[in-house]
Design a protein around this motif. Sequence first.
Motif, PDB file in Angstrom:
ATOM      1  N   UNK A  37       5.441  10.361  33.207  1.00  0.00           N
ATOM      2  CA  UNK A  37       6.005   9.877  31.949  1.00  0.00           C
ATOM      3  C   UNK A  37       6.051  10.930  30.869  1.00  0.00           C
ATOM      4  N   UNK A  38       6.104  10.467  29.619  1.00  0.00           N
ATOM      5  CA  UNK A  38       6.219  11.370  28.484  1.00  0.00           C
ATOM      6  C   UNK A  38       4.972  12.234  28.326  1.00  0.00           C
ATOM      7  N   UNK A  39       3.789  11.673  28.618  1.00  0.00           N
ATOM      8  CA  UNK A  39       2.555  12.463  28.557  1.00  0.00           C
ATOM      9  C   UNK A  39       2.588  13.598  29.558  1.00  0.00           C
ATOM     10  N   UNK A  40       3.095  13.312  30.756  1.00  0.00           N
ATOM     11  CA  UNK A  40       3.219  14.343  31.777  1.00  0.00           C
ATOM     12  C   UNK A  40       4.199  15.424  31.385  1.00  0.00           C
ATOM     13  N   UNK A  41       5.275  15.036  30.693  1.00  0.00           N
ATOM     14  CA  UNK A  41       6.239  16.026  30.212  1.00  0.00           C
ATOM     15  C   UNK A  41       5.558  17.036  29.296  1.00  0.00           C
ATOM     16  N   UNK A  42       4.754  16.530  28.349  1.00  0.00           N
ATOM     17  CA  UNK A  42       4.075  17.431  27.429  1.00  0.00           C
ATOM     18  C   UNK A  42       3.027  18.274  28.144  1.00  0.00           C
ATOM     19  N   UNK A  46       3.281  22.296  27.907  1.00  0.00           N
ATOM     20  CA  UNK A  46       2.349  23.076  27.098  1.00  0.00           C
ATOM     21  C   UNK A  46       1.087  23.535  27.816  1.00  0.00           C
ATOM     22  N   UNK A  47       0.606  22.814  28.797  1.00  0.00           N
ATOM     23  CA  UNK A  47      -0.646  23.180  29.464  1.00  0.00           C
ATOM     24  C   UNK A  47      -0.583  24.555  30.140  1.00  0.00           C
ATOM     25  N   UNK A  48       0.472  24.886  30.883  1.00  0.00           N
ATOM     26  CA  UNK A  48       0.487  26.215  31.520  1.00  0.00           C
ATOM     27  C   UNK A  48       0.394  27.365  30.521  1.00  0.00           C
ATOM     28  N   UNK A  49       1.065  27.243  29.405  1.00  0.00           N
ATOM     29  CA  UNK A  49       1.012  28.298  28.390  1.00  0.00           C
ATOM     30  C   UNK A  49      -0.388  28.395  27.791  1.00  0.00           C
ATOM     31  N   UNK A  50      -0.993  27.243  27.513  1.00  0.00           N
ATOM     32  CA  UNK A  50      -2.344  27.226  26.962  1.00  0.00           C
ATOM     33  C   UNK A  50      -3.354  27.800  27.934  1.00  0.00           C
ATOM     34  N   UNK A  51      -3.257  27.388  29.193  1.00  0.00           N
ATOM     35  CA  UNK A  51      -4.173  27.926  30.209  1.00  0.00           C
ATOM     36  C   UNK A  51      -3.967  29.426  30.372  1.00  0.00           C
ATOM     37  N   UNK A  52      -2.716  29.868  30.332  1.00  0.00           N
ATOM     38  CA  UNK A  52      -2.439  31.296  30.448  1.00  0.00           C
ATOM     39  C   UNK A  52      -3.120  32.102  29.351  1.00  0.00           C
ATOM     40  N   UNK A  53      -3.051  31.603  28.122  1.00  0.00           N
ATOM     41  CA  UNK A  53      -3.714  32.295  27.009  1.00  0.00           C
ATOM     42  C   UNK A  53      -5.227  32.316  27.204  1.00  0.00           C
ATOM     43  N   UNK A  54      -5.785  31.196  27.636  1.00  0.00           N
ATOM     44  CA  UNK A  54      -7.238  31.124  27.853  1.00  0.00           C
ATOM     45  C   UNK A  54      -7.662  32.104  28.941  1.00  0.00           C
TER      46      UNK A  54
END
Length: 68
Positions: A37-42, A46-54
């Motif tokens: 759903x919409x939560x999965x879309x977000x 955004x999660x891959x970019x955030x994890x990449x920075x971390x």
Amino acid sequence: LVEKDRNSSMVTTWTVTPAGEGRSKVVVSTVWNGAGGIGGFFERTFAPKGLGRIYDAMLAKLAAEVEK
């Protein structure tokens, strides 16, 4: 090293291999079945970019520590 998140399907694997005398190569890979759903879309957006920075920051700190 394999890390498993207790609250989700996220599994992160840290692989360290020799890369010449006195050197190592560290690779981080994460597998995660996010929500639908919409939560999965977000999450997918955004999660891959955030994890990449971390992970980039963690690897930089690791390199700084072992290159002293």
